[in-house]
Write a protein that holds these residues in place. Structure first.
Motif, mmCIF file in Angstrom:
data_model
loop_
_atom_site.group_PDB
_atom_site.id
_atom_site.type_symbol
_atom_site.label_atom_id
_atom_site.label_comp_id
_atom_site.label_asym_id
_atom_site.label_seq_id
_atom_site.Cartn_x
_atom_site.Cartn_y
_atom_site.Cartn_z
ATOM 1 N N THR A 56 0.915 -0.737 -0.056
ATOM 2 C CA THR A 56 0.140 -0.264 -0.278
ATOM 3 C C THR A 56 0.597 1.522 -0.217
ATOM 4 O O THR A 56 1.928 1.029 0.390
ATOM 5 C CB THR A 56 -0.861 -0.369 1.045
ATOM 6 O OG1 THR A 56 -1.831 0.866 0.962
ATOM 7 C CG2 THR A 56 0.039 0.173 2.596
ATOM 8 N N GLN B 198 -2.425 5.731 3.054
ATOM 9 C CA GLN B 198 -4.068 4.634 2.697
ATOM 10 C C GLN B 198 -4.488 3.948 3.700
ATOM 11 O O GLN B 198 -3.501 3.411 4.684
ATOM 12 C CB GLN B 198 -3.764 3.843 1.595
ATOM 13 C CG GLN B 198 -3.314 4.460 0.338
ATOM 14 C CD GLN B 198 -4.270 5.597 -0.587
ATOM 15 O OE1 GLN B 198 -5.273 5.021 -0.374
ATOM 16 N NE2 GLN B 198 -3.925 6.901 -0.109
ATOM 17 N N SER C 139 -4.766 4.965 8.070
ATOM 18 C CA SER C 139 -3.425 5.711 7.274
ATOM 19 C C SER C 139 -2.269 5.591 7.847
ATOM 20 O O SER C 139 -0.716 5.284 8.612
ATOM 21 C CB SER C 139 -3.732 7.404 7.984
ATOM 22 O OG SER C 139 -2.465 8.067 7.366
#
Lengths: 119, 118
Positions: A13, A17, A81
């Motif tokens: 990722t 994200q 996050s």
């Protein structure tokens, strides 16, 4: 033999994200855990979960992390996050304590892990 | 506070040698559990043994044996006649008195990387 399963086996990722790591604990187990292992380091406890709530969490498990048991079989770890330092292997485990003759025996069954890579 | 120390970071032996992996733990509880896990290069954690604090009997399983000594807070692991397939990282872990609703987290040591050469 029943086993803990985890998906995906590898997740890549981008920083910032959200990721959701999924685990299916052994059916009829009541206690669930997440651990992480940064490459080359020891396995670290993140959180334990019982009766649909967090029973204990470590300092690592900050507001960016959350866990959920959305249905009767899955147990998920969400990182809202992601940061570079979240790159690690994440292990799910379940414990059948409270059932059977060895009801207070603490034996945690580990899944194969999800390797999370944050770029 | 609970703590597990595996002072040996890496051990290298030649096949058929015996090798002992050391584990020293700290806990204030009188009831606790000790574990050994094997982590082969594929990455999964393989459960090897669990020992509770009331049972100081040594255990042998094939080529594996464990020596639990409460007096020295140690739970050492010996592999007899090591084989190349024993090459892995071995973790010692501790769980303090299992409390209802908390489920007993595992505290792991740093691990010992065992390399068995042919």
């Amino acid at each position: 033999e029943p086993e803990v399963t985890q998906t995906p086996s590898h997740q890549v990722t981008q920083m910032g994200q959200e990721v959701i790591l999924r685990c299916v604990p052994i059916s009829n187990h009541l206690y669930f855990y997440w651990y992480r292992q940064i490459l080359g380091q020891k396995v670290e406890f993140l959180v334990s979960f019982y009766n649909n709530e967090i029973s204990e969490k470590s300092e690592i498990f900050d507001d960016q992390f959350s866990v959920e048991r959305p249905d009767g079989s899955n147990f998920t770890l969400k990182i809202r996050s992601t940061k570079l330092e979240d790159s690690a292997m994440y292990f799910c485990a379940s414990n059948g304590a409270g059932q059977g003759p060895n009801s207070y025996y603490n034996e945690q069954f580990f899944g194969p892990g999800t390797r999370l890579t944050v770029l | 506070a609970q703590k597990v120390t595996q002072a040996q970071t890496e051990i290298s032996v030649v096949e058929k040698e015996d090798v002992t992996l050391d584990c020293v733990y700290e806990t204030r509880d009188t009831t606790y559990y000790l574990f050994w896990y094997k982590q082969p290069p594929s990455g999964e954690l393989v459960f090897l043994i669990r020992r509770n604090s009331f049972d100081e009997q040594n255990e042998i399983s094939g080529r594996y044996s464990w020596n639990f000594q409460k007096s020295t807070s140690s739970f050492n692991f010996t592999i007899t006649a090591s084989q190349v397939v024993d090459s892995a990282v071995y973790f010692c872990a501790l769980s303090e008195n299992w409390i209802y609703n908390q489920g007993g987290k595992l505290i792991f040591g740093q691990g010992t990387e065992l390399s068995v050469k042919p």
